[in-house]
Design a protein around this motif. Structure first.
Motif, PDB file in Angstrom:
ATOM      1  N   ARG A 128      44.729  20.965  78.603  1.00 27.83           N
ATOM      2  CA  ARG A 128      45.599  22.130  78.396  1.00 27.83           C
ATOM      3  C   ARG A 128      45.954  22.257  76.922  1.00 27.83           C
ATOM      4  O   ARG A 128      45.963  21.276  76.175  1.00 27.83           O
ATOM      5  CB  ARG A 128      46.863  22.020  79.235  1.00 27.83           C
ATOM      6  CG  ARG A 128      47.731  20.839  78.912  1.00 27.83           C
ATOM      7  CD  ARG A 128      48.956  20.799  79.825  1.00 27.83           C
ATOM      8  NE  ARG A 128      49.748  19.607  79.587  1.00 27.83           N
ATOM      9  CZ  ARG A 128      50.653  19.498  78.632  1.00 27.83           C
ATOM     10  NH1 ARG A 128      50.890  20.519  77.815  1.00 27.83           N
ATOM     11  NH2 ARG A 128      51.349  18.385  78.474  1.00 27.83           N
ATOM     12  N   ARG A 129      46.224  23.471  76.534  1.00 25.77           N
ATOM     13  CA  ARG A 129      46.587  23.744  75.149  1.00 25.77           C
ATOM     14  C   ARG A 129      48.095  23.687  74.995  1.00 25.77           C
ATOM     15  O   ARG A 129      48.847  24.131  75.873  1.00 25.77           O
ATOM     16  CB  ARG A 129      46.060  25.104  74.723  1.00 25.77           C
ATOM     17  CG  ARG A 129      46.213  25.398  73.229  1.00 25.77           C
ATOM     18  CD  ARG A 129      45.470  26.667  72.852  1.00 25.77           C
ATOM     19  NE  ARG A 129      44.037  26.549  73.128  1.00 25.77           N
ATOM     20  CZ  ARG A 129      43.182  25.938  72.323  1.00 25.77           C
ATOM     21  NH1 ARG A 129      43.613  25.366  71.202  1.00 25.77           N
ATOM     22  NH2 ARG A 129      41.903  25.898  72.635  1.00 25.77           N
ATOM     23  N   SER A 130      48.523  23.122  73.878  1.00 32.72           N
ATOM     24  CA  SER A 130      49.958  22.986  73.634  1.00 32.72           C
ATOM     25  C   SER A 130      50.219  23.131  72.139  1.00 32.72           C
ATOM     26  O   SER A 130      49.304  23.017  71.316  1.00 32.72           O
ATOM     27  CB  SER A 130      50.453  21.625  74.125  1.00 32.72           C
ATOM     28  OG  SER A 130      51.826  21.447  73.820  1.00 32.72           O
ATOM     29  N   THR A 131      51.467  23.408  71.802  1.00 34.40           N
ATOM     30  CA  THR A 131      51.884  23.474  70.405  1.00 34.40           C
ATOM     31  C   THR A 131      52.759  22.277  70.114  1.00 34.40           C
ATOM     32  O   THR A 131      53.830  22.101  70.732  1.00 34.40           O
ATOM     33  CB  THR A 131      52.647  24.769  70.103  1.00 34.40           C
ATOM     34  OG1 THR A 131      51.804  25.890  70.382  1.00 34.40           O
ATOM     35  CG2 THR A 131      53.065  24.814  68.650  1.00 34.40           C
ATOM     36  N   VAL A 132      52.300  21.435  69.214  1.00 32.53           N
ATOM     37  CA  VAL A 132      53.037  20.228  68.840  1.00 32.53           C
ATOM     38  C   VAL A 132      53.474  20.408  67.398  1.00 32.53           C
ATOM     39  O   VAL A 132      52.644  20.493  66.497  1.00 32.53           O
ATOM     40  CB  VAL A 132      52.169  18.979  69.007  1.00 32.53           C
ATOM     41  CG1 VAL A 132      52.921  17.742  68.528  1.00 32.53           C
ATOM     42  CG2 VAL A 132      51.743  18.814  70.462  1.00 32.53           C
ATOM     43  N   ARG A 163      54.367  13.576  74.082  1.00 25.18           N
ATOM     44  CA  ARG A 163      55.736  13.373  74.541  1.00 25.18           C
ATOM     45  C   ARG A 163      56.638  12.764  73.479  1.00 25.18           C
ATOM     46  O   ARG A 163      57.861  12.679  73.675  1.00 25.18           O
ATOM     47  CB  ARG A 163      55.722  12.460  75.769  1.00 25.18           C
ATOM     48  CG  ARG A 163      55.066  13.121  76.984  1.00 25.18           C
ATOM     49  CD  ARG A 163      54.880  12.134  78.104  1.00 25.18           C
ATOM     50  NE  ARG A 163      54.283  12.753  79.285  1.00 25.18           N
ATOM     51  CZ  ARG A 163      53.794  12.082  80.315  1.00 25.18           C
ATOM     52  NH1 ARG A 163      53.829  10.736  80.305  1.00 25.18           N
ATOM     53  NH2 ARG A 163      53.274  12.719  81.338  1.00 25.18           N
ATOM     54  N   LEU A 164      56.085  12.332  72.369  1.00 24.88           N
ATOM     55  CA  LEU A 164      56.913  11.769  71.307  1.00 24.88           C
ATOM     56  C   LEU A 164      57.807  12.853  70.720  1.00 24.88           C
ATOM     57  O   LEU A 164      57.439  14.036  70.704  1.00 24.88           O
ATOM     58  CB  LEU A 164      56.037  11.173  70.204  1.00 24.88           C
ATOM     59  CG  LEU A 164      55.192   9.953  70.603  1.00 24.88           C
ATOM     60  CD1 LEU A 164      54.256   9.569  69.458  1.00 24.88           C
ATOM     61  CD2 LEU A 164      56.095   8.777  70.967  1.00 24.88           C
ATOM     62  N   GLY A 170      55.131   8.584  63.532  1.00 25.09           N
ATOM     63  CA  GLY A 170      53.795   8.242  64.006  1.00 25.09           C
ATOM     64  C   GLY A 170      53.015   9.465  64.431  1.00 25.09           C
ATOM     65  O   GLY A 170      51.821   9.593  64.113  1.00 25.09           O
ATOM     66  N   ARG A 171      53.658  10.367  65.157  1.00 25.69           N
ATOM     67  CA  ARG A 171      52.958  11.569  65.594  1.00 25.69           C
ATOM     68  C   ARG A 171      52.583  12.446  64.404  1.00 25.69           C
ATOM     69  O   ARG A 171      51.499  13.036  64.375  1.00 25.69           O
ATOM     70  CB  ARG A 171      53.819  12.360  66.583  1.00 25.69           C
ATOM     71  CG  ARG A 171      53.029  13.454  67.285  1.00 25.69           C
ATOM     72  CD  ARG A 171      53.839  14.136  68.349  1.00 25.69           C
ATOM     73  NE  ARG A 171      54.844  15.041  67.791  1.00 25.69           N
ATOM     74  CZ  ARG A 171      55.600  15.857  68.533  1.00 25.69           C
ATOM     75  NH1 ARG A 171      55.456  15.851  69.854  1.00 25.69           N
ATOM     76  NH2 ARG A 171      56.491  16.647  67.966  1.00 25.69           N
ATOM     77  N   ARG A 172      53.439  12.542  63.423  1.00 18.10           N
ATOM     78  CA  ARG A 172      53.120  13.327  62.229  1.00 18.10           C
ATOM     79  C   ARG A 172      51.904  12.749  61.508  1.00 18.10           C
ATOM     80  O   ARG A 172      51.030  13.486  61.043  1.00 18.10           O
ATOM     81  CB  ARG A 172      54.318  13.382  61.280  1.00 18.10           C
ATOM     82  CG  ARG A 172      55.477  14.230  61.784  1.00 18.10           C
ATOM     83  CD  ARG A 172      56.361  14.653  60.620  1.00 18.10           C
ATOM     84  NE  ARG A 172      56.770  13.512  59.808  1.00 18.10           N
ATOM     85  CZ  ARG A 172      57.848  12.771  60.033  1.00 18.10           C
ATOM     86  NH1 ARG A 172      58.638  13.055  61.071  1.00 18.10           N
ATOM     87  NH2 ARG A 172      58.158  11.770  59.239  1.00 18.10           N
ATOM     88  N   MET A 173      51.820  11.426  61.412  1.00 18.51           N
ATOM     89  CA  MET A 173      50.689  10.800  60.746  1.00 18.51           C
ATOM     90  C   MET A 173      49.397  11.019  61.540  1.00 18.51           C
ATOM     91  O   MET A 173      48.327  11.256  60.960  1.00 18.51           O
ATOM     92  CB  MET A 173      50.957   9.310  60.553  1.00 18.51           C
ATOM     93  CG  MET A 173      51.989   9.006  59.472  1.00 18.51           C
ATOM     94  SD  MET A 173      52.179   7.239  59.118  1.00 18.51           S
ATOM     95  CE  MET A 173      53.100   6.691  60.566  1.00 18.51           C
TER      96      MET A 173
END
Length: 391
Positions: A128-132, A163-164, A170-173
Motif C-alpha cells: 500500500r502507498r503511504s505518506t511518511v 510506525r515509528l 532512525g526513520r529520517r536516516m
C-alpha cells in the motif's frame, strides 16, 4: 579458439578491474561518485573483447598493407588468416561444449532475474502507498528498506519503520539513504551491471567489479547522507541494527544494508577523506588511463575455427601473390632473353631471398614465410623451366 578467447577476455577484464580500482581512488580524491569507475570497467569489459575479435584481422591487415610495395596486395591481405599465421585453435568439440555451457549459464542467470522481477512485481501489487513525513513511499509487511523500480523508482519500507514517530532520527536516516538511491537511479545501474555480468558468466573479474559497484553505490549514498548533516556514529548504529534484522533481497534492488558489505561501509564512515584534491586525483587517474589503454592493446586471439573458415581464401591469396610476383620476374627474364642475355637462375634466387628478408623485417610468422617461399619456388619452376634448379 573459444577457450583462447575466454582467457583473452578474462585477462582484459582483470586489467580493467585494476584500472577501475585506481579510478575509484581518483574519484574519491576528487569527491566524485566512485560507482562510475566500476560501471565504466564493466562496460569496457563487455565491449573490448568482442571488439578485439571483430577488428583483430582488420588491424593485422592494416599492419601488413605496406608490403604491397614489393609484394602484391593478395599476400598482404592474407596476413592474419594464412595457415600458420594464427594461433593454435581448440578442438571443435571443446568449442561446442564451451559455447553450450556459456549459453546455458547466461540463460539460467537471466531467467532467475526474470523470475525475481515477476515475484517482486506480484508482491508489489499487495503493498500500500503511504505518506511518511513529506515523502510518498510503499509499505510492505517485510520487504525493505529498499528502492524498487527501474524507470520510476520508489522507496519501500517495512511496516515497523512506518510506525515509528515522525521525529524518529532512525526513520529520517533510512528515508534519506533510500532517497539518494532514487536520485542516483541506482536500481537501473545495478540491473545493468547484473545483465552485463550474466552475459559473461565465466568472467570472474566482471562479477568482482559488479560486487564493487554495489558497494560503491552504498558508500556514495552514505557519504551524501552524512553531508546532509547526519552524525556518523548515529548512522553507523542504524546500519548495524538494520543488518541484524531480517531482509529479503531482490536482484537490482538497492537496499539499506547488505550484510556482506557492512564492515566496509562502517570503515568508510570513519575513514578520513583523502586530501590533495584535483592534483591527487590527476595523479591517480594517469595510471588508470594507462591500464585502460593496455587492456585495449591486448591482442585478440585469431585461430582455430575462425582461421579454418578463412584458410582456403588465404591459401589462394598466397598463390596469387607469388604468381603475380613471378610473372613480373618472367616478363623481365623473357625480355632479357630476347635481348640475347642469358637467363641467370641466381637472379631468381636473389629475388626470393629479398622477399624472405622483407617478410622477416615486418615480423611475419615463420610458417607464413615458409609457405610464401615454397609457392614462389614452385611457380618459378613452373613458369621458368630454364631456372628449374633455382632454390
Amino acid at each position: 579458439m573459444i577457450l583462447a578467447w575466454l582467457i583473452y577476455a578474462t585477462v582484459v577484464s582483470s586489467v580493467l578491474a585494476l584500472a577501475a580500482r585506481l579510478g575509484e581512488g581518483a574519484l574519491r580524491a576528487g569527491r566524485g561518485s566512485t560507482r562510475f569507475s566500476w560501471a565504466a570497467g564493466l562496460i569496457l569489459s563487455a565491449a573490448i573483447p568482442p571488439g578485439g575479435l571483430a577488428l583483430g584481422p582488420w588491424l593485422a591487415d592494416s599492419r601488413a598493407a605496406w608490403l604491397s610495395g614489393e609484394l602484391p596486395g593478395a599476400l598482404a591481405r592474407s596476413w592474419s588468416g594464412a595457415p600458420g599465421a594464427a594461433g593454435p585453435g581448440s578442438p571443435v568439440w571443446l568449442d561446442v561444449f564451451l559455447l553450450s555451457a556459456w549459453g546455458a549459464a547466461t540463460a539460467a542467470l537471466l531467467t532467475s532475474l526474470g523470475l525475481g522481477w515477476l515475484r517482486l512485481r506480484a508482491e508489489r501489487d499487495g503493498w500500500r502507498r503511504s505518506t511518511v513525513g513529506s515523502m510518498s513511499v510503499l509499505v510492505s509487511p517485510d520487504t525493505g528498506p529498499a528502492t524498487v523500480g527501474i524507470w520510476r523508482p520508489e522507496i519501500v519500507i517495512p511496516r515497523p519503520v512506518e510506525r515509528l514517530p515522525d521525529d524518529d532520527a532512525g526513520r529520517r536516516m533510512i528515508l534519506r539513504h533510500e532517497l539518494e538511491h532514487v536520485l542516483a537511479r541506482d536500481g537501473l545501474l545495478a540491473l545493468g551491471a547484473f545483465v552485463l555480468a550474466a552475459l559473461f558468466p565465466w568472467n570472474a573479474a566482471m562479477w568482482w567489479m559488479r560486487r564493487r559497484l554495489l558497494l560503491a553505490q552504498e558508500i556514495d549514498c552514505d557519504r551524501r547522507v552524512l553531508a546532509a548533516g547526519i552524525a556518523a556514529p548515529e548512522y553507523a548504529e542504524l546500519l548495524v541494527a538494520s543488518a541484524r534484522g531480517p531482509r529479503r533481497a531482490f536482484v537490482g534492488v538497492p537496499g539499506l544494508v547488505r550484510r556482506s558489505t557492512l564492515r566496509r561501509r562502517l570503515a568508510a564512515l570513519v575513514r578520513p577523506e583523502p586530501g590533495g584534491g584535483r592534483l591527487r586525483a590527476a595523479g591517480v587517474a594517469a595510471p588508470c588511463l594507462v591500464l585502460v589503454g593496455l587492456a585495449a592493446a591486448v591482442p585478440a586471439p585469431v585461430g582455430g575455427t575462425l582461421a579454418a573458415s578463412r584458410g582456403g581464401a588465404a591459401t589462394t591469396g598466397l598463390a596469387d601473390a607469388a604468381d603475380l610476383l613471378l610473372r613480373e620476374w618472367t616478363a623481365r627474364l623473357e625480355s632479357a632473353g630476347r635481348s640475347g642475355v642469358e637467363v641467370d637462375p641466381r637472379a631468381v634466387a636473389a629475388g626470393i631471398r629479398r622477399l624472405e628478408a622483407r617478410l622477416e623485417t615486418v615480423g611475419t610468422p615463420r610458417p607464413l614465410i615458409d609457405h610464401a617461399l615454397h609457392e614462389a619456388e614452385r611457380l618459378a619452376r613452373e613458369h621458368l623451366p630454364s631456372v628449374g634448379g633455382a632454390p
